[in-house]
Design a protein around this motif. Structure first.
Motif, PDB file in Angstrom:
ATOM      1  N   HIS A 234      39.630  35.097  43.166  1.00  0.00           N
ATOM      2  CA  HIS A 234      38.509  34.482  42.456  1.00  0.00           C
ATOM      3  C   HIS A 234      38.957  34.041  41.068  1.00  0.00           C
ATOM      4  O   HIS A 234      39.876  34.604  40.492  1.00  0.00           O
TER       5      HIS A 234
ATOM      6  N   ARG B 143      39.206  44.062  40.987  1.00  0.00           N
ATOM      7  CA  ARG B 143      37.856  43.550  41.213  1.00  0.00           C
ATOM      8  C   ARG B 143      36.947  44.377  40.307  1.00  0.00           C
ATOM      9  O   ARG B 143      36.844  45.592  40.464  1.00  0.00           O
TER      10      ARG B 143
ATOM     11  N   HIS C  23      44.334  38.957  47.493  1.00  0.00           N
ATOM     12  CA  HIS C  23      44.680  40.052  48.409  1.00  0.00           C
ATOM     13  C   HIS C  23      43.975  39.810  49.743  1.00  0.00           C
ATOM     14  O   HIS C  23      43.242  38.841  49.901  1.00  0.00           O
TER      15      HIS C  23
HETATM   16  C1  1HN Z   1      37.093  43.316  47.448  1.00  0.00           C
HETATM   17  O1  1HN Z   1      38.263  42.893  47.918  1.00  0.00           O
HETATM   18  C2  1HN Z   1      36.268  42.458  46.723  1.00  0.00           C
HETATM   19  O2  1HN Z   1      37.698  40.599  46.989  1.00  0.00           O
HETATM   20  C3  1HN Z   1      35.056  42.892  46.256  1.00  0.00           C
HETATM   21  O3  1HN Z   1      36.073  40.400  45.623  1.00  0.00           O
HETATM   22  C4  1HN Z   1      34.627  44.175  46.493  1.00  0.00           C
HETATM   23  C5  1HN Z   1      35.027  46.365  47.427  1.00  0.00           C
HETATM   24  C6  1HN Z   1      35.828  47.232  48.104  1.00  0.00           C
HETATM   25  C7  1HN Z   1      37.044  46.836  48.595  1.00  0.00           C
HETATM   26  C8  1HN Z   1      37.490  45.552  48.400  1.00  0.00           C
HETATM   27  C9  1HN Z   1      36.721  41.050  46.426  1.00  0.00           C
HETATM   28  C10 1HN Z   1      35.433  45.060  47.201  1.00  0.00           C
HETATM   29  C11 1HN Z   1      36.679  44.638  47.692  1.00  0.00           C
END
Ligand code: 1HN
Length: 361
Positions: A161, A82, A118
């Motif tokens: 995404h 990410r 995930h």
């Molecule tokens: C996360 O999984 C996303 O899935 C975005 O877009 C920000 C920040 C910390 C931990 C997991 C995403 C994140 C995150």
């Protein structure tokens, strides 16, 4: 039969001049047994009013956007997993927190990029700032996004995404992981062990059509801790603010405001995080307000100022700002403006600890 000791306590209150030294010696002795006297710390562990480390702060989009764009030349979304720049509260640097319970960051996904699937215990929301036509796939639904869209990723929901459009997309991510980590209850994995894209089984907008239209799929549960709707689009929500405004339903502090709700039970969209969208008519001067939830705001239209505990935060379109818990604040605008906001209020309400004060001194 248990016997009750009749022996005298080892420490008898001594002569006055000696008592402090005796107490100190006692504290040292109990400290070696991993104990401490409550009476020394009582008023700092049970404070009379909320004590916060969170500082009021604004991240201006002009700065943020150019730095996030720059990060696009340094690392791909796939390598980064990410590509997010963390909005660190200046009073809590290095802790990945915007407030004590919420993470905030700005994510960018460039044309042609993907961010692999995930899932984690932490719930997430995305609030779209820039771009058109990138998607987030959540629980098998591919939600194509536009600015102002509010997308939820519930606890343990698989998500990935992608950006098939020809423009970068930037959005605000807010996650509750500081709260989850407070409980030391975090789990995460790559979806089904393969870090790819999940198969989508639903079309864009299916969850809204199924759950937010006055009908329900036959056999749908009558209660859910989180909203089944994936994308609350700006195109749908924004015109409602005009209706609320026209109806004259304008809160003296919060303007013409709606709450994003779970259509099944009217509850918050997520058990840990709640969000609102508010329109402030031209010339609005809000009354002071405070509540125990620290709040992250994003401006989607117009611009104005928010006075927090005497400090003036100035904001315009796509600026993100934070108001700490229990600090009195008020919004002022010269032109019609719209603010999105998100906080940990539902978590506090579920625990019975949320409070507000409509007349702070
Ligand atoms: C996360 O999984 C996303 O899935 C975005 O877009 C920000 C920040 C910390 C931990 C997991 C995403 C994140 C995150």
């Amino acid at each position: 039969m248990p016997t009750v000791s009749t022996a005298k306590p080892e420490i008898e209150p001594g002569p006055k001049h000696n008592v402090e030294a005796m107490r100190e010696a006692f504290y040292e002795r109990i400290s070696k047994r991993d104990m401490a006297p409550l009476w020394k710390v009582m008023s700092s562990v049970v404070t009379k009013e909320p004590v916060t480390r969170v500082a009021p702060h604004v991240w201006r989009y002009d700065d943020v956007k150019s730095l996030v764009m720059e990060s696009g030349g340094l690392i791909s979304a796939e390598e980064a997993k990410r590509r997010v720049l963390i909005l660190e509260n200046p009073a809590m640097r290095g802790e990945s927190k915007a407030t004590n319970t919420l993470f905030a960051g700005i994510q960018m996904i460039l044309p042609g990029e993907v961010a692999p699937a995930h899932r984690h215990v932490s719930s997430a929301i995305r609030f779209v700032l820039d771009g058109e036509g990138a998607y987030t796939a959540v629980e098998g639904e591919k939600a194509f996004m536009s600015p102002g869209d509010f997308v939820i990723t519930a606890n343990w929901a698989p998500h990935d995404h992608g950006n098939p459009s020809d423009k970068p997309m930037l959005w605000l991510d807010v996650l509750d992981f500081p709260a989850v980590n407070f409980f030391e209850a975090s789990f995460a994995d790559s979806y089904e062990g393969k870090e790819t894209m999940q198969n989508t089984t639903r079309g864009d907008g299916d969850s809204l059509a199924f759950y937010g239209s006055g009908v329900l799929p036959d056999g749908a549960p009558a209660d859910m801790k989180r909203s089944p709707v994936i994308n609350y689009t700006y195109a749908r929500t924004r015109p409602i603010l005009d209706r609320v405004n026209k109806a004259g339903d304008i809160d003296k502090s919060h303007g013409a405001r709606v709450r994003y709700a779970n259509p099944i039970n009217g509850g918050p969209v997520l058990p840990t995080m709640g969000a609102n969208l508010a329109l402030f008519p031209k010339g609005f001067k809000g009354e002071k307000y405070r509540a125990t939830d620290g709040t992250i705001f994003v401006c989607t239209e117009g611009g104005g100022t928010t006075t927090v505990d005497g400090e003036v935060l100035e904001w315009g379109v796509n600026d993100v700002f934070v108001v700490p818990p229990w600090k009195a604040y008020s919004h002022q605008v010269n032109k019609e403006s719209v603010l999105f906001s998100i906080s940990d209020r539902p978590a506090q309400e579920a625990l019975g600890i949320w409070r507000e004060d409509r007349r702070p001194g």
